[in-house]
Scaffold this active site. Structure first.
Site, short mmCIF file in Angstrom:
data_model
loop_
_atom_site.label_atom_id
_atom_site.label_comp_id
_atom_site.label_asym_id
_atom_site.label_seq_id
_atom_site.Cartn_x
_atom_site.Cartn_y
_atom_site.Cartn_z
N PHE A 135 49.28 43.41 48.12
CA PHE A 135 49.31 42.28 47.17
C PHE A 135 50.52 42.45 46.24
CE2 PHE A 135 47.77 39.97 43.43
CZ PHE A 135 47.26 38.82 44.01
N TYR A 237 36.45 39.07 39.15
CA TYR A 237 36.31 37.60 39.21
C TYR A 237 36.26 37.08 40.64
CZ TYR A 237 41.43 38.15 39.35
OH TYR A 237 42.71 38.55 39.65
N LYS A 238 36.36 37.98 41.62
CA LYS A 238 36.29 37.57 43.02
C LYS A 238 34.83 37.63 43.47
CE LYS A 238 41.13 38.56 43.59
NZ LYS A 238 42.20 39.48 44.01
N ARG A 386 43.42 30.58 54.19
CA ARG A 386 42.51 31.71 54.08
C ARG A 386 41.12 31.19 53.74
NH1 ARG A 386 43.53 36.30 49.57
NH2 ARG A 386 42.80 34.56 48.32
C1 LIG Z 1 43.38 39.53 43.22
C2 LIG Z 1 44.14 40.80 43.37
C3 LIG Z 1 44.80 41.38 42.26
C4 LIG Z 1 44.83 40.63 40.95
O1 LIG Z 1 45.25 41.41 39.87
P1 LIG Z 1 45.10 40.78 38.41
O2 LIG Z 1 45.65 41.79 37.51
O3 LIG Z 1 43.65 40.48 38.20
O4 LIG Z 1 45.87 39.50 38.38
C5 LIG Z 1 45.41 42.60 42.46
N1 LIG Z 1 45.40 43.23 43.66
C6 LIG Z 1 44.79 42.67 44.74
C7 LIG Z 1 44.79 43.39 46.04
C8 LIG Z 1 44.16 41.44 44.62
O5 LIG Z 1 43.58 40.89 45.68
#
Ligand SMILES: *Cc1c(COP(=O)(O)O)cnc(C)c1O
Length: 414
Positions: A135, A237-238, A386
């Protein structure tokens, strides 16, 4: 875990699968699941739906706690909330004994803290291993750390339709590897990495691991203590339905905490915040990973989902998750494969997480149209749709409606 008869093998329809689903009633526990304007919400892996108990919970908190207790609330309960909630996340979803998990910052900030902590703990080594398909925030954070500390990045170029394998990691580990940062489930392909073996392998080479659990926590069974993981973080939040921007958790294995030095020294991680003393003294336990005042309002909602996960059990959640992704893949095979769409998610249960990504060049231009129809997946560059399937709030009918709508986007179908 394998499921004997896939829906494809049994040829079941969405209606039959929903009727046979032992978890189908849980959909009613979420706001918006009966909204006629939303035919299919397939982005629970980016933002889970709100549980129906939340309006009451927030009203009570604002009236009784914030409004009634005012500043006294901090001493009475809020200061301990990051630790209480951390223990609960550890128990219900991470396989972590108490005292190793704390909630407070975003995943991004938590990744920064953990990678810096691991570099400090493995002083004398200077390489950070990460995969180029990770990510963006994970990659950017280590790029920043490399710029700041002089550490070297060792990139794994994993298959984009999979993720980093044990062999990929073995190929880059060396005597100078300080830390390996990987995602348990790849955000794009849904590939499920072998945490246990990669962690063991990293340890055998004297490296520490930081696992990003954003796409796995609440969707697949996790056993951090058993797997001897050093550090982990993940979004709430997921699949934990904590609401937009709810803070992430940090896990640090108990034997590493006392010697851990995280880089953002703030009063909330101090031994005695209210002494207002000169000189930072890190708190003894996992609290030392806090920095500033915890976002209490953002920490309330996830408790509701944790309650549902405890009630259902993570194994039953994983079973439904695999059935949902099996079904999406079966529909892809039947209706989309011959129209030029490709599957970018592994087929084998052992390496498949909770979402399915389909690729086709027209998808980049198609998302707004799908959303207008009330079909809500998300887009991941360069050409992926997705489908995020949140087991307690997603029905098989939603999957069917989404695949049908995706089929209508294709030039061959017009
Ligand atoms: C959603 C996600 C994030 C999000 O990071 P935030 O700091 O909450 O914006 C980070 N890493 C991965 C792998 C994700 O899927």
């Amino acid at each position: 875990m394998t499921i004997e008869a896939t829906p494809r093998a049994s040829g079941a329809s969405a209606a039959e699968l929903d009727a046979a689903d032992p978890l189908r009633s849980y959909r009613d526990r979420f706001i918006g699941a009966d909204d006629p304007g939303i035919l299919a919400y397939l982005d629970g892996n980016s933002l889970g739906r709100p549980p129906k108990s939340l309006p009451g919970l927030y009203a009570d908190f604002i009236g009784d706690q914030w409004g009634g207790r005012l500043i006294r609330g901090w001493d009475e309960s809020w200061l301990e909330l990051p630790l209480r909630l951390g223990d609960r996340i550890g128990r219900e979803t991470l396989g972590a004994a108490p005292g190793q998990v704390v909630v407070g910052d975003s995943t991004t900030v938590s990744l920064y803290k953990l990678v810096r902590t691991a570099l400090h703990a493995n002083a004398g080594r200077s390489e950070i291993v990460i995969d180029s398909g990770n990510f963006p925030t994970d990659r950017f954070i280590v790029e920043g750390i490399a710029a700041e500390t002089g550490a070297t990045l060792r990139w794994i170029d994993a298959d984009p339709n999979q993720g980093a394998t044990v062999d990929d990691v073995r190929a880059v580990l060396g005597q100078n590897t300080a830390v390996v940062l990987l995602s348990h489930i790849a955000y794009r392909s849904g590939y499920l990495a072998n945490i246990r073996e990669i962690t063991e392998l990293a340890h055998a080479h004297g490296a520490l691991v930081v696992w990003d659990l954003c796409h796995s926590v609440g969707a697949v069974p996790i056993e951090l203590d058993e797997w001897q993981v050093d550090f982990a973080t993940g979004c709430t939040y997921k699949y934990l339905n904590g609401g937009p921007g709810s803070p992430a958790f940090v896990y640090v294995r108990s034997d590493l905490i006392a010697s851990s030095r995280q880089p953002i020294w703030g009063w909330m991680g101090d031994k005695t915040p209210f002494d207002m003393a000169a000189g930072y003294q890190p708190a003894d336990g996992i609290r030392r990973f806090l920095s500033g005042t915890p976002p209490v309002l953002g920490m309330l909602a996830m408790g509701e989902m944790l309650g549902l996960i405890a009630e259902v059990g993570i194994d039953a959640i994983r079973r439904k998750s695999l059935l949902l992704t099996d079904y999406a893949i079966a529909l892809f095979d039947e209706r989309l494969a011959q129209l030029g769409v490709t599957l970018s998610t592994p087929r084998e249960h052992e390496v498949r997480g909770g979402h399915v990504t389909l690729d086709h060049p027209v998808f980049r231009e198609s998302m707004a149209g799908l959303w207008q129809q009330g079909i809500i997946p998300d887009f991941r560059a360069p050409s992926g749709i997705r489908l995020g399937l949140s087991p307690l709030s997603t029905s098989f009918a939603e999957v069917e409606l989404a695949v049908a709508a995706i089929g209508r986007l294709l030039p061959e179908a017009r």
